[in-house]
Design an enzyme around this catalytic site. Structure first.
Site: not given
Ligand SMILES: Cc1ncc(COP(=O)(O)O)c(C=O)c1O
Length: 426
Positions: A47, A49, A193, A219, A222, A228
Site C-alpha cells: 500500500y 497512498e 488524450d 493509456t 495500446k 493496462r
C-alpha cells in the site's frame, strides 16, 4: 500450493486464444515478459497512498524508487515537465483532469463518440456526460477528417471551459496547434488524450501534443505496449496557476490540482506493481528497437488500409496516418452489420471490433463498421506481406460470413500462419 484449476485452466485457454489468433483490435497489444513479471511481482502487496516521499504508509522506500523511475522515464519519453503515473486506467486519468479543471455542470467539448471519440469525452452514459455539460465537434462528412472550422464555430458559440482532442477510432494526425489557438481565444484549457497513438508519438512518428496542449493524458497499454493503466503529463504550462482554485479558495498550480485529483480525489492506493510495469515499458519505449517497432506498426497499417481499398472497401478518411483504420462496410456489403462481421471474423480467429462509422445509420449495438489496428500483430513480428494475406482472409470471411465451412478453412489457415509468429505469453 494447490493449483486453482478453475482459474488457471481458463488462463491457459486465453493464452491459447491469443497465441493461435490474429489480433487486430487497435487498442490491444502484447507486453514483454519483463512487463508481465513486474505486474505479477510482490510489489502488488504494498500500500502506498500518496506520492513518493509523501506517503500515508510506512515501508514505501522501495516503491518510492520504483515510482520515481517510472516518472523520470515517462518525462524523458515525451519531454514532459511533470507527470503522474498513478491513474489506474485511461478513463481514470481523464476523470482526474475533469475533477482538477471543472466544476460539476461546467461545459466542455470533445469529439462526437459516434465520430470516433471516447466514452470519457462526453458520452451521456459516462461520468463525463452525466456530471458535466458536454458539447461536441464532428468529422466532416465528405473527408472523414476532424472539421476544424466547425470545431472553432462551436467553441466560440458554446464557450466550453475545456476542449479535448483525441479519439478511439480516428486514423489521422491532429492539428493540435489550431485547436490550441481556438482554446486560447476563449480561455479554455486544451487537453489531448493521446491514448491510441501514444507509442507512435513516443517514437517521434507523429506530432507530440505536449508542445500544444495544457494537459495530456494517455493509456499505457495500446501502441505504447505497457501494462493496462493511465498517466497524466504536463508540458511547459505545468506550473501555470491559470487562476484555478481548490475548494478552500487557494490558487493552486495545475500540477498540484492534478496530483490531488488522482489521490485522494478519485483513487485510493496506487497499483505500485503496475507502476513498476509502466517503468519497464517506458524503458523499453526509449530503446531504438521500440522505434523500429513503432515504424513497422505505422507501415503495416498503411499497407493494410491500401489493401482494403484495393479490394473496394471504404476506409473512413481514405487512409491512415497512425496504427488504425475504420472500415465502412456499407458500400461493399450494404446488408452486413459490424456485429455480424465481427462475429464471423472472431469465429475465424481474427479478432477485431465492430465500430460506429461517422454518420452511421445503425445503432452502436449493430454498427456499419469495423476497426482494425496493427500494434499487436506487429509485436508478433508481422511485416507488410502478412498484412496483404490478412486482408485477403478477412475479405474471404466477409464475402460469406454465415458459411461455416468457409470460416473453418480461414481459421485453419490463421492458426497455421500464427505458428510462425511466436510470442511471449503466460
Ligand atoms: C482515447 C481513449 N481514451 C481513454 C480510453 C480509456 O482507457 P481505459 O480503458 O484504460 O479506461 C480509451 C480506451 O480505449 C481511449 O481509446
Amino acid at each position: 500450493m494447490n493449483r486453482d484449476n478453475a482459474v488457471f485452466d481458463l488462463i491457459e485457454k486465453e493464452h491459447l486464444r491469443q497465441v493461435r489468433g490474429i489480433e487486430l483490435i487497435a487498442s490491444e497489444n502484447f507486453v514483454s515478459e519483463e512487463v508481465m513479471r513486474a505486474m505479477g511481482s510482490c510489489v502488488t502487496n504494498k500500500y502506498a497512498e500518496g506520492l513518493p516521499g509523501h506517503r500515508y504508509y510506512g515501508g514505501c522506500e522501495v516503491v518510492d524508487q520504483i515510482e520515481r523511475l517510472a516518472q523520470d522515464r515517462l518525462k524523458e519519453l515525451y519531454g514532459a515537465e511533470w507527470v503522474n503515473v498513478q491513474p489506474h486506467s485511461g478513463a481514470q486519468a481523464n476523470a482526474a483532469v475533469f475533477l482538477a479543471c471543472l466544476k460539476s455542470g461546467d461545459k466542455f467539448m470533445g469529439l462526437n463518440l459516434s465520430h470516433g471519440g471516447h466514452l470519457s469525452h462526453g458520452s451521456q452514459v459516462n461520468f463525463s456526460g452525466l456530471m458535466f455539460n458536454a458539447c461536441c465537434y464532428n468529422v466532416n462528412q465528405e473527408t472523414g477528417m476532424v472539421d476544424y472550422e466547425e470545431l472553432e464555430k462551436t467553441a466560440l458559440a458554446e464557450q466550453p471551459k475545456l476542449i479535448i482532442a483525441g479519439a478511439s477510432a480516428y486514423s489521422r494526425e491532429w492539428d493540435y496547434e489550431r485547436i490550441r489557438k481556438v482554446a486560447d481565444q476563449i480561455g479554455a484549457i486544451f487537453m489531448v488524450d493521446m491514448a491510441h497513438p501514444a507509442g507512435l508519438i513516443a517514437a517521434g512518428l507523429l506530432k507530440n501534443p505536449l508542445k500544444y496542449a495544457h494537459i495530456v493524458t494517455t493509456t499505457t497499454h495500446k501502441t505504447l505496449r505497457g501494462p493496462r493503466g493511465g498517466v497524466i503529463l504536463l508540458g511547459k504550462d505545468f506550473d501555470n496557476p491559470w487562476g484555478y482554485t481548490n475548494n478552500k479558495g487557494e490558487v493552486k498550480k495545475m500540477s498540484q490540482l492534478l496530483d490531488s485529483a488522482v489521490f485522494p480525489g478519485i483513487q485510493g492506493g496506487p497499483l505500485e506493481h503496475v507502476i513498476a510495469a509502466k517503468a519497464v515499458a517506458f524503458g523499453e519505449a526509449l530503446t531504438p528497437a521500440y522505434k523500429e517497432y513503432a515504424k513497422q506498426v505505422q507501415k503495416n497499417a498503411a499497407v493494410m488500409a491500401k489493401a482494403f481499398m484495393d479490394k473496394g472497401y471504404n476506409i473512413v478518411s481514405g487512409g491512415t496516418d497512425n496504427h488504425c483504420m475504420l472500415v465502412d462496410l456499407r458500400n461493399k456489403f450494404p446488408e452486413l452489420t459490424g456485429k455480424l462481421a465481427e462475429k464471423a471474423l472472431v469465429a475465424a480467429d481474427i479478432t477485431t471490433n465492430k465500430n460506429m462509422v461517422p454518420f452511421d445509420t445503425r445503432s452502436p449495438f449493430l454498427t456499419s463498421g469495423l476497426r482494425f489496428g496493427t500494434p499487436a500483430i506487429t509485436t508478433r513480428g508481422a511485416k507488410e506481406d502478412l498484412m496483404l494475406e490478412i486482408v485477403e482472409m478477412i475479405d474471404t470471411v466477409l464475402c460469406n460470413p454465415e458459411n461455416d465451412a468457409n470460416i473453418k478453412a480461414v481459421r485453419e489457415k490463421v492458426n497455421s500462419i500464427m505458428m510462425e509468429y511466436p510470442m511471449f505469453a503466460w
